[in-house]
Scaffold this motif. Structure first.
Motif, PDB file in Angstrom:
ATOM      1  N   GLU A   4       3.207  -6.601   3.871  1.00  8.68           N
ATOM      2  CA  GLU A   4       2.714  -6.045   5.145  1.00  8.68           C
ATOM      3  C   GLU A   4       1.821  -4.828   4.895  1.00  8.68           C
ATOM      4  O   GLU A   4       0.901  -4.555   5.646  1.00  8.68           O
ATOM      5  N   TYR A   5       2.132  -4.073   3.818  1.00  9.04           N
ATOM      6  CA  TYR A   5       1.292  -2.937   3.429  1.00  9.04           C
ATOM      7  C   TYR A   5      -0.038  -3.451   2.919  1.00  9.04           C
ATOM      8  O   TYR A   5      -1.109  -2.986   3.326  1.00  9.04           O
ATOM      9  N   ARG A   6       0.037  -4.443   2.033  1.00  7.86           N
ATOM     10  CA  ARG A   6      -1.196  -4.965   1.436  1.00  7.86           C
ATOM     11  C   ARG A   6      -2.113  -5.552   2.497  1.00  7.86           C
ATOM     12  O   ARG A   6      -3.326  -5.483   2.393  1.00  7.86           O
ATOM     13  N   ALA A   7      -1.533  -6.100   3.558  1.00  7.25           N
ATOM     14  CA  ALA A   7      -2.340  -6.661   4.650  1.00  7.25           C
ATOM     15  C   ALA A   7      -3.119  -5.552   5.365  1.00  7.25           C
ATOM     16  O   ALA A   7      -4.306  -5.716   5.659  1.00  7.25           O
ATOM     17  N   VAL A   8      -2.484  -4.429   5.610  1.00  9.14           N
ATOM     18  CA  VAL A   8      -3.183  -3.303   6.259  1.00  9.14           C
ATOM     19  C   VAL A   8      -4.263  -2.785   5.308  1.00  9.14           C
ATOM     20  O   VAL A   8      -5.406  -2.557   5.700  1.00  9.14           O
ATOM     21  N   ARG A   9      -3.886  -2.624   4.046  1.00  7.62           N
ATOM     22  CA  ARG A   9      -4.769  -2.089   3.010  1.00  7.62           C
ATOM     23  C   ARG A   9      -6.016  -2.958   2.841  1.00  7.62           C
ATOM     24  O   ARG A   9      -7.118  -2.437   2.647  1.00  7.62           O
ATOM     25  N   ALA A  10      -5.847  -4.282   2.951  1.00  8.85           N
ATOM     26  CA  ALA A  10      -6.945  -5.228   2.736  1.00  8.85           C
ATOM     27  C   ALA A  10      -8.033  -5.122   3.815  1.00  8.85           C
ATOM     28  O   ALA A  10      -9.186  -5.466   3.577  1.00  8.85           O
ATOM     29  N   LYS A  11      -7.663  -4.621   4.977  1.00  7.40           N
ATOM     30  CA  LYS A  11      -8.640  -4.476   6.070  1.00  7.40           C
ATOM     31  C   LYS A  11      -9.546  -3.267   5.857  1.00  7.40           C
ATOM     32  O   LYS A  11     -10.543  -3.099   6.546  1.00  7.40           O
ATOM     33  N   LEU A  12      -9.159  -2.391   4.909  1.00  2.00           N
ATOM     34  CA  LEU A  12      -9.844  -1.114   4.767  1.00  2.00           C
ATOM     35  C   LEU A  12     -10.668  -1.042   3.489  1.00  2.00           C
ATOM     36  O   LEU A  12     -10.529  -1.874   2.600  1.00  2.00           O
ATOM     37  N   SER A  13     -11.500   0.015   3.410  1.00  2.00           N
ATOM     38  CA  SER A  13     -12.369   0.162   2.241  1.00  2.00           C
ATOM     39  C   SER A  13     -11.568   0.520   1.003  1.00  2.00           C
ATOM     40  O   SER A  13     -12.007   0.299  -0.117  1.00  2.00           O
ATOM     41  N   GLY A  14     -10.385   1.083   1.171  1.00  2.00           N
ATOM     42  CA  GLY A  14      -9.588   1.456   0.003  1.00  2.00           C
ATOM     43  C   GLY A  14      -8.444   2.375   0.378  1.00  2.00           C
ATOM     44  O   GLY A  14      -8.191   2.639   1.547  1.00  2.00           O
ATOM     45  N   PHE A  15      -7.765   2.846  -0.677  1.00  2.00           N
ATOM     46  CA  PHE A  15      -6.594   3.699  -0.534  1.00  2.00           C
ATOM     47  C   PHE A  15      -6.894   4.958   0.287  1.00  2.00           C
ATOM     48  O   PHE A  15      -6.132   5.347   1.164  1.00  2.00           O
ATOM     49  N   LYS A  16      -8.052   5.580   0.004  1.00  2.00           N
ATOM     50  CA  LYS A  16      -8.332   6.855   0.672  1.00  2.00           C
ATOM     51  C   LYS A  16      -8.528   6.700   2.168  1.00  2.00           C
ATOM     52  O   LYS A  16      -8.124   7.561   2.941  1.00  2.00           O
ATOM     53  N   GLU A  17      -9.113   5.593   2.572  1.00  2.00           N
ATOM     54  CA  GLU A  17      -9.286   5.389   4.017  1.00  2.00           C
ATOM     55  C   GLU A  17      -7.917   5.292   4.700  1.00  2.00           C
ATOM     56  O   GLU A  17      -7.705   5.794   5.800  1.00  2.00           O
ATOM     57  N   LEU A  18      -6.993   4.639   4.006  1.00  2.00           N
ATOM     58  CA  LEU A  18      -5.632   4.505   4.528  1.00  2.00           C
ATOM     59  C   LEU A  18      -4.961   5.875   4.657  1.00  2.00           C
ATOM     60  O   LEU A  18      -4.370   6.210   5.691  1.00  2.00           O
ATOM     61  N   VAL A  19      -5.086   6.670   3.602  1.00  2.00           N
ATOM     62  CA  VAL A  19      -4.486   8.010   3.599  1.00  2.00           C
ATOM     63  C   VAL A  19      -5.126   8.908   4.664  1.00  2.00           C
ATOM     64  O   VAL A  19      -4.455   9.713   5.295  1.00  2.00           O
ATOM     65  N   GLU A  20      -6.437   8.732   4.869  1.00  2.00           N
ATOM     66  CA  GLU A  20      -7.166   9.662   5.726  1.00  2.00           C
ATOM     67  C   GLU A  20      -7.251   9.240   7.193  1.00  2.00           C
ATOM     68  O   GLU A  20      -7.808   9.962   8.020  1.00  2.00           O
ATOM     69  N   THR A  21      -6.712   8.055   7.515  1.00  4.11           N
ATOM     70  CA  THR A  21      -6.723   7.600   8.908  1.00  4.11           C
ATOM     71  C   THR A  21      -5.298   7.638   9.461  1.00  4.11           C
ATOM     72  O   THR A  21      -4.471   6.798   9.106  1.00  4.11           O
TER      73      THR A  21
END
Ligand code: CP3
Length: 344
Positions: free
Chosen positions: A34-51
């Motif tokens: 479920e994490y990887r699914a959210v992560r896959a929609k984004l440009s990368g780790f930093k976008e996840l951390v920063e949103t």
């Protein structure tokens, strides 16, 4: 907001608990599809951390999917060096990478201690506020930061390393510079942890992942000294310190102004309990690799660990972060075993 489950806070303060609380270091991300699914929609780790919306979503996933007794805010320890002036990248295969490093006096321009954490790290604070709202009191939220020594290692080395020899070299060639940098990191870390608490973190943990690469004396001088400044400054909520590999320093760690001492899997819980007594809560410490064994073996080893506890002052966890290829079902067995265990 009233907490519906405050087990971990009571365990940290040494109050009465009806069962041992359990959570996992690195429970958010890594093992969950479920994490990887959210992560896959984004440009990368930093976008996840920063949103904040995405960070809150993946912070709550292990609460819903694994049933842990605490959430830990999805972020990284490397946001602090970045806020101070050293931008990092998270490379897909090799992990963190910094274009610039600090190896001499001139490098100190990349380590600004006089920053406004509310501005530079506002995205983490927003993620904490949003997560608290969405958790709606289900479990406490843990805030965190890297320990000064571990952050120093990344700022000097610029990447991960098995030996961090550039970082250790500096302790011999320019100890004054090392102390200057460690002091600056400490100053920012204290304001950052206080801001996390202000934003809603119910407890905080300081990760000293590279504590074990220093000898006892050097760890006292370059590690514990700065840990002590942090534990003395944080008085608002329970604080956990986790110094991975620092076996010989555990008694000294337990004398700091902290509630909980995290143990890695090399440390012997009963031995440490004998040395430090009942004044601190211990967190840990099943070997993360134990989760590669069968379900019945996971259960057996977890019970063996629980049986070794002679006190209520325990928070159950692994001895380090959960490894990315561990089957989430094994994690569920670990958690269920802890929750079903009858305390003596
Ligand atoms: O559940 C959680 O604990 C989520 C939050 C969290 C992350 N990193 C997310 C993350 C926490 C508490 C950390 C701490 C952290 N980061 C530490 C201290 C704890 C430890 O493991 O010793 C350290 C040393 C780092 C630095 C770091 N971040 C490294 C070396 C790496 C690459 C290798 C790895 O661990 O995966 C990261 C990346 C990172 N941080 C990931 C996650 C979920 C994986 C990146 C991805 O999703 O692509």
């Amino acid at each position: 907001m009233e907490l519906k489950n405050d087990l971990i806070l009571r365990a940290a303060r040494g109050e009465n608990i009806e069962r041992y609380p359990v959570w996992l270091m690195r429970q958010a991300g890594r093992i969950l599809p479920e994490y990887r699914a959210v992560r896959a929609k984004l440009s990368g780790f930093k976008e996840l951390v920063e949103t904040p919306e995405f960070a809150a979503e993946v912070t709550i996933q292990p609460v819903d999917l694994l049933g842990v007794d605490a959430a830990i805010i999805f972020s990284d320890i490397l946001v602090v060096p970045e806020a101070m002036g050293l931008e990092y990248q998270m490379l897909e295969k090799s992990g963190p990478w910094f274009e610039k490093t600090i190896r001499n006096r001139e490098g100190l321009i990349y380590a600004d201690a006089n920053i406004d954490v509310l501005d530079r790290l506002g995205y983490v604070l927003d993620a904490i506020k949003l997560t608290k709202k969405e958790l709606n009191g289900r479990v406490p939220l843990i805030g965190f930061a890297g320990a000064p020594w571990t952050i120093f290692c990344y700022m000097v080395e610029g990447r991960g390393s098995k030996t961090f020899s550039e970082s250790r070299k500096l302790l011999y060639t320019d100890p004054e510079l090392a102390h200057e940098l460690l002091g600056r990191i400490t100053q920012v870390t204290i304001s950052y942890l206080k801001a996390q608490i202000e934003a809603g973190a119910d407890m905080v943990q300081v990760f000293d992942s590279w504590a074990g690469i220093l000898g006892t004396e050097q760890y006292a001088e370059f590690g514990l000294k700065y840990m002590a400044m942090i534990t003395d400054a944080i008085t608002e909520v329970p604080i956990t310190i986790f110094s991975k590999g620092a076996i010989t320093s555990v008694p000294a760690l337990a004398r700091l102004n902290c509630n909980t001492v995290g143990l890695d899997w090399n440390m012997d819980v009963s031995e440490i309990r004998n040395i430090i007594g009942e004044t601190r809560t211990l967190q840990g410490n099943l070997d993360p690799c134990a989760l590669y064994s069968t379900h019945s073996e996971v259960e057996k080893r977890t019970i063996k660990m629980l049986d070794s506890f002679t006190s209520k002052r325990h928070i159950v966890n692994l001895g380090h972060g959960v490894y990315p290829d561990i089957d989430p079902e094994k994690v569920k067995t670990f958690i269920k075993t802890v929750k079903d265990y009858e305390m003596r």
